[in-house]
Write an enzyme that holds these catalytic residues in place. Sequence first.
Site, PDB file in Angstrom:
ATOM      1  N   ARG A  12       0.765  -1.183  -0.003  1.00  0.00           N
ATOM      2  CA  ARG A  12      -0.154  -0.659  -0.417  1.00  0.00           C
ATOM      3  C   ARG A  12       0.848   1.285   0.052  1.00  0.00           C
ATOM      4  O   ARG A  12       2.231   0.829   0.162  1.00  0.00           O
ATOM      5  CB  ARG A  12      -1.025  -0.096   0.992  1.00  0.00           C
ATOM      6  N   GLY A  13       0.632   2.277  -0.167  1.00  0.00           N
ATOM      7  CA  GLY A  13       0.981   3.930  -0.336  1.00  0.00           C
ATOM      8  C   GLY A  13       1.200   3.960  -1.995  1.00  0.00           C
ATOM      9  O   GLY A  13       1.201   2.878  -2.083  1.00  0.00           O
ATOM     10  N   ALA A  14       1.325   5.129  -2.303  1.00  0.00           N
ATOM     11  CA  ALA A  14       0.457   5.710  -3.555  1.00  0.00           C
ATOM     12  C   ALA A  14       1.669   5.329  -4.515  1.00  0.00           C
ATOM     13  O   ALA A  14       1.656   4.395  -5.500  1.00  0.00           O
ATOM     14  CB  ALA A  14       0.620   7.096  -3.813  1.00  0.00           C
ATOM     15  N   ASN A  56      -5.549  12.101   0.398  1.00  0.00           N
ATOM     16  CA  ASN A  56      -4.976  11.568   1.050  1.00  0.00           C
ATOM     17  C   ASN A  56      -5.296  11.067   2.144  1.00  0.00           C
ATOM     18  O   ASN A  56      -6.926  11.387   2.116  1.00  0.00           O
ATOM     19  CB  ASN A  56      -3.606  13.078   1.883  1.00  0.00           C
ATOM     20  N   LYS A  57      -5.238  10.188   2.533  1.00  0.00           N
ATOM     21  CA  LYS A  57      -5.360   9.702   3.691  1.00  0.00           C
ATOM     22  C   LYS A  57      -6.715  10.017   4.489  1.00  0.00           C
ATOM     23  O   LYS A  57      -6.558  10.864   5.080  1.00  0.00           O
ATOM     24  CB  LYS A  57      -4.876   8.894   5.169  1.00  0.00           C
ATOM     25  N   ARG A  95      -7.341  -0.203  -7.364  1.00  0.00           N
ATOM     26  CA  ARG A  95      -7.203   1.313  -6.379  1.00  0.00           C
ATOM     27  C   ARG A  95      -7.287   2.214  -7.092  1.00  0.00           C
ATOM     28  O   ARG A  95      -6.916   2.455  -8.023  1.00  0.00           O
ATOM     29  CB  ARG A  95      -6.479   1.685  -5.531  1.00  0.00           C
ATOM     30  N   GLN A 153      -2.618   2.775   9.987  1.00  0.00           N
ATOM     31  CA  GLN A 153      -1.796   2.710   8.951  1.00  0.00           C
ATOM     32  C   GLN A 153      -0.296   3.138   9.949  1.00  0.00           C
ATOM     33  O   GLN A 153       0.776   3.650   9.744  1.00  0.00           O
ATOM     34  CB  GLN A 153      -1.425   3.404   8.185  1.00  0.00           C
ATOM     35  N   ASP A 186      -2.002  10.997  -2.315  1.00  0.00           N
ATOM     36  CA  ASP A 186      -1.948  10.135  -3.313  1.00  0.00           C
ATOM     37  C   ASP A 186      -2.002  10.619  -4.475  1.00  0.00           C
ATOM     38  O   ASP A 186      -1.851  10.509  -5.782  1.00  0.00           O
ATOM     39  CB  ASP A 186      -3.273   9.572  -3.083  1.00  0.00           C
TER      40      ASP A 186
HETATM   41  O1  MRU Z   1      -4.869   3.302   1.779  1.00  0.00           O
HETATM   42  P1  MRU Z   1      -3.523   3.465   1.841  1.00  0.00           P
HETATM   43  O2  MRU Z   1      -2.420   3.568   3.708  1.00  0.00           O
HETATM   44  O3  MRU Z   1      -2.960   3.060   0.590  1.00  0.00           O
HETATM   45  O4  MRU Z   1      -2.680   5.613   1.807  1.00  0.00           O
HETATM   46  C1  MRU Z   1      -2.466   5.530   1.579  1.00  0.00           C
HETATM   47  C2  MRU Z   1      -1.821   7.160   1.737  1.00  0.00           C
HETATM   48  O5  MRU Z   1      -3.040   7.770   2.367  1.00  0.00           O
HETATM   49  C3  MRU Z   1      -0.705   7.681   2.211  1.00  0.00           C
HETATM   50  O6  MRU Z   1      -0.768   8.786   2.750  1.00  0.00           O
HETATM   51  C4  MRU Z   1       0.136   8.381   0.505  1.00  0.00           C
HETATM   52  O7  MRU Z   1      -0.219   6.749   0.238  1.00  0.00           O
HETATM   53  C5  MRU Z   1       0.924   8.163   1.167  1.00  0.00           C
HETATM   54  S1  MRU Z   1       2.184   7.448   0.415  1.00  0.00           S
HETATM   55  C6  MRU Z   1       3.914   8.452   0.516  1.00  0.00           C
END
Ligand code: MRU
Length: 353
Positions: free
Chosen positions: A51-53, A251-252, A92, A200, A241
């Site tokens: 996970r993470g962009a 973002n999250k 996603r 997270q 993201d």
């Molecule tokens: O749902 P996730 O855990 O993939 O969400 C991730 C985030 O929102 C992070 O803040 C974002 O991807 C930045 S990662 C360097």
Amino acid sequence: MSHSAIIPQSLVWKNAFLEILDQTQLPGKETYISLYNPEEVREAILALKVRGAPAIGIAAAYGLCLVKPDQDSELDYIERLEEAYQRLSTSRPTAVNLNWALKRMMRVLETLSSDISPVRIHQALIAEAERIHEEDKRLCQLIGENGRSLIPDQAHILTHCNTGSLATGQFGTALSVIYHAHLQGKNPHVWVDETRPLLQGSRLTAWELMRAGICHTVITDSMAAWVMKKKKVDIILTGADRVTQNGDTANKIGTYALSVLAKHHGIPFYVALPSSTYDHSLSHGDDIPIEERDATEVRSTGNTLTTPVSSPVFNPAFDITPGRFITGFITEKGVLYPPYEQSLPVLADTSEK
Ligand code: MRU
């Protein structure tokens, strides 16, 4: 201690398969799993095992490399690649890095002559995925180096979700800035938002900060306002993201609330991102698709039900922070300030997103 001893690798290409650190098992267990075909990569992305962009973009790129050129199948290699591309690209919707990486992989096909063998195409795809991975590591390091001057000595930094090595090729985005400030001897302290519903922050960011020896304190998301009022928060750093032309940032979920609180308390609010997260095709955040995830994520913690099973639940995984609430963007090209319509296009590449 070397970087590699304390900086976790979220994913490693092993030629016949992709190995990922299963992030759903952290911090309790450090479990590595092997993915052998694009469908397994898609499922790992959907389940947030990776996970993470930036990390899901890299994983998807390697996912295409798992389409084998020598497989017995009704479909030829290119058709199987296109099918895998469609499946991965719909895993996603919010982080633009996923489709950015997949489109970049598919463009490799256009650069090759039409009579080239599937084995040679496969080799070219692996080389491109490895380039995407290595570039992300380099960009994340530059983000850290460009952002560390914004961090005062002994700063109290608040962050949300996980933006570290786990979410990227290496170092992270917002966490790379913190990590590089720490390496400079600035001795930062980090307030880590728990980040409901999937935690997270408390599960992953606290684990990364612990390994790096960076001082931190975990709080629940609803404590952030009070911490800003009663304790000290010098700066808020988050990842992204997807960022649009006017600086609107997906973002999250919970990031928007932090930006409003930052404005109210007069705290600088910075967002860190590599250029692969900038979407030059969108003028504002209203057009960013927001992923909604399963109600069970809100209804329970672990295996324990925390909500009556028939209560309706709303579970958006992301929100949009207006560009006007963001003090600046920390990028591999430097720190960018408003007006964002003028400063952000430095991140635009020729690749269509
Ligand atoms: O749902 P996730 O855990 O993939 O969400 C991730 C985030 O929102 C992070 O803040 C974002 O991807 C930045 S990662 C360097």
